[in-house]
Write an enzyme that holds these catalytic residues in place. Sequence first.
Site, PDB file in Angstrom:
ATOM      1  N   GLU A  88      15.730 -42.231  15.833  1.00  0.00           N
ATOM      2  CA  GLU A  88      16.950 -41.855  15.111  1.00  0.00           C
ATOM      3  C   GLU A  88      17.766 -40.981  16.046  1.00  0.00           C
ATOM      4  OE1 GLU A  88      18.681 -39.686  11.109  1.00  0.00           O
ATOM      5  OE2 GLU A  88      17.036 -38.801  12.181  1.00  0.00           O
ATOM      6  N   ASP A 139      12.162 -39.412  13.420  1.00  0.00           N
ATOM      7  CA  ASP A 139      13.226 -38.657  12.784  1.00  0.00           C
ATOM      8  C   ASP A 139      13.858 -37.647  13.750  1.00  0.00           C
ATOM      9  OD1 ASP A 139      14.441 -37.884  10.123  1.00  0.00           O
ATOM     10  OD2 ASP A 139      13.579 -35.947  10.688  1.00  0.00           O
TER      11      ASP A 139
HETATM   12  C1  NOJ Z   1      17.074 -37.114   9.327  1.00  0.00           C
HETATM   13  C2  NOJ Z   1      16.684 -37.804   8.054  1.00  0.00           C
HETATM   14  O1  NOJ Z   1      17.200 -39.097   8.074  1.00  0.00           O
HETATM   15  C3  NOJ Z   1      17.212 -36.952   6.912  1.00  0.00           C
HETATM   16  O2  NOJ Z   1      17.047 -37.592   5.679  1.00  0.00           O
HETATM   17  C4  NOJ Z   1      16.496 -35.626   6.926  1.00  0.00           C
HETATM   18  O3  NOJ Z   1      17.043 -34.788   5.947  1.00  0.00           O
HETATM   19  C5  NOJ Z   1      16.647 -34.950   8.293  1.00  0.00           C
HETATM   20  N1  NOJ Z   1      16.390 -35.848   9.367  1.00  0.00           N
HETATM   21  C6  NOJ Z   1      15.687 -33.807   8.420  1.00  0.00           C
HETATM   22  O4  NOJ Z   1      14.394 -34.307   8.579  1.00  0.00           O
END
Ligand code: NOJ
Length: 540
Positions: free
Chosen positions: A277, A211
């Site tokens: 990500e 993430d």
């Molecule tokens: C990216 C995630 O995809 C999202 O859903 C989340 O709110 C943020 N990171 C914070 O972790």
Amino acid sequence: MNKYPFQQAPWWKLGTIYQIYPYSFSDTTGNGMGDLEGIIKRLDYLNDGTPDSLGVDAIWLSPFYPSPKADFGYDVSDYLDVDPELGSLETFDRLVDEAHRRGIRVIIDFVPNHTSEEHTWFKESHSSLDNPRRDWYIWRDPTPDGGPPNNWGSHFGGSAWEWDESTGQYYFHQFLKEQPDLNWRNPEVVWAMKDVLIFWLERGVDGFRMDVVGMIYKHPEMPDQPLDPNAPDDLRPNDIYGRQLHIYDQDQDEVYEMVREFNQLVRPYGEICLIGEILYFGADRWLRYYGTEGDGFHLPMQLQFMHLPWEADTIKSAVQEIESLLPAHAWPSCVLGNHDEVRLATRYGQEYTRLAAMLQLTVRGTPILYYGDEIGLENGVIDDDKIQDPWGIIVGPEFNRDCCRTPMQWDAGPQAGFSTSVPWLPISADAGERNVANQDGDQFSLLNFYRSLIWHRRGSEALRNSTLEILEGPPGCLVFERQVDAERAWIALNFNGNEVEIPFSGEGEIILSTHNQDIINLSTGSLTIEAYEGVIVSCR
Ligand code: NOJ
């Protein structure tokens, strides 16, 4: 090593990945929230080894860890357990076993940038200036006038700094104040987080989706960030984040180094897939995440497609950019939906869902599907006063992500077969019509189209693992060829609302069309395809 049925190495390159948002997939306890047992129950739907199932090769589970759910799981209060509302470690182990038995790999979300404020690490860090874990998070003194240490904004609105009266310092949070950022410059944090990865690897997971991993290191001096001269004028007053250029709070050199270390760490565990990500700020920053000769992420997610206008020329340029920039060792991915974005069917319109599916499953790279897109789930309608997503509450309803997280629609029964009680987010009004059971029985349904596409892809080296060449085509069409050895697939996608004639040379047969189920033989000449139609031609 080939541990599971159906697979050839490397599985993450050849396979189709399916993202599950566990809270919204299938509820077996009757509390209105999905759980791990629910995922086990639905594994045959995902892949039972026959074309009657979807045929995916891996599932990626959004967080299922204990969490106060301020950010619905992305605020983890214990990295080494399962939220009791979703199951237990025993359920998790069973899920991994049951998935593997069906040839489905399991990728889990790893949230390295921040914990929940409820994590014991933060509780300790927060307790006093001299607590041994004080430096596990990012604490700074106020400026002389008492203000925050710099101008950085939180992704979820307002300042990224929260004042702590009891210890007289600010702590840093790129997301909610309930999600304090870990200090990756402290080696103890690095060790602890690597231990987390090892804990799950030992339990048999096949990969991690990391993430907002580009954010884990901040510039050591944390200087003020410049304003973005191209920021839109109509941003909400508290959207400080949207007004800044993010040059000091992400993609620092140390992140790339740490990704290499993650890559090293997972190697002894076999074909582990590391997905990053990566927020898209230009190809140069994103390309670096592949590392050199495969020592970075296997799949830095290509999220940009979701932000592009749905036009043949724009999509063609994006595909061309990927094809021209990626070095030989790097493998693309294609994402058209996830738990943060407008649903595919809402973004493009139902008339385009099949075309989008065909694009995603035929361009070079690993498709990462989002649960429910295979039945054309649309954005749910949530009244402003019912919004649960903190981004939608703090900054504005246009950021509300509840809409793309509504429960999976399994059948036309109560609560769409998702739960026996009122679900945590409302079931969409179209559930009586748009559901798995209905589409299962209809050979022309979107679900059955996805199944055909995925199973065709599984049997075709040209679609899974080959070169891609973009060909000339009429305006509003994307035409390309995939080829490996003697196997060649020709794909034509018509984005126009009218039929078009597309030149075709050679001999072949249409093996799959978004509109038609007949197998049609082709020879040099031209082919007429309908509005929004896409075809895959197997060339001889
Ligand atoms: C990216 C995630 O995809 C999202 O859903 C989340 O709110 C943020 N990171 C914070 O972790």
